[in-house]
Design a protein around this motif. Structure first.
Motif: not given
Ligand SMILES: [Zn+2]
Length: 156
Positions: A29-30, A42-43, A83-85, A110-111
């Motif tokens: 996970c991260g 946007t990552v 912004v997400g995982f 965002s997942y």
């Protein structure tokens, strides 16, 4: 309309998929750092996190609160938000589980889930946690745009 696109560079896309292969048969996970706007998320950075559920790391994941706070602080120093995982599903489809939904609390994030079959990353999907509160939250399928001119042939 809600945000429906996750944009990520080919390099970071590979990074999170390789992470899932490396931890197989356990979940990885991260945290995804980047920017949000009306178009989506946007990552710009992917940060690996330790899986604190060592007892059953194959089907649950969790990020320690202290670790999350540290990642958030480091991101803000660079002008980036969470912004997400992301996490992996060893030998399971890249679809969110009931547990994933229950443990998702970051509306607007965002997942990202990658299925890892027998050690090889397969499908990567992204789900936006939409809604306004814990009561009306829901996952929406999100289009994943893998960035800047990296041809498909280079991947996988
Ligand atoms: Zn999951």
């Amino acid at each position: 309309m809600s945000a429906t696109t996750l944009t990520i560079s080919g390099e970071l896309y590979e990074t999170i998929r390789r992470h899932g292969e490396r931890t197989y048969p356990h979940e990885c996970c991260g945290v995804l750092l980047g920017r949000s706007d009306d178009q989506g998320n946007t990552v710009e950075s992917a940060v690996e996190a330790g899986n604190t559920r060592t007892d059953s790391a194959h089907n649950r994941y969790n990020i320690a609160p202290q670790e999350l706070i540290r990642i958030q602080r480091q991101g803000r120093e660079r002008g980036l938000d969470i912004v997400g995982f992301y996490h992996s599903h060893p030998d399971h489809p890249a679809q969110w589980s009931k547990t994933d939904f229950e443990e998702a609390h970051w509306i607007g994030c965002s997942y990202v889930i990658t299925s890892v079959e027998q050690g090889t990353a397969k499908v990567t999907n992204s789900f936006l946690l939409a809604g306004t509160t814990e009561e009306d939250k829901r996952f929406e399928d999100q289009r994943v745009v893998v960035g800047s001119g990296v041809p498909d042939a280079v991947r996988c």
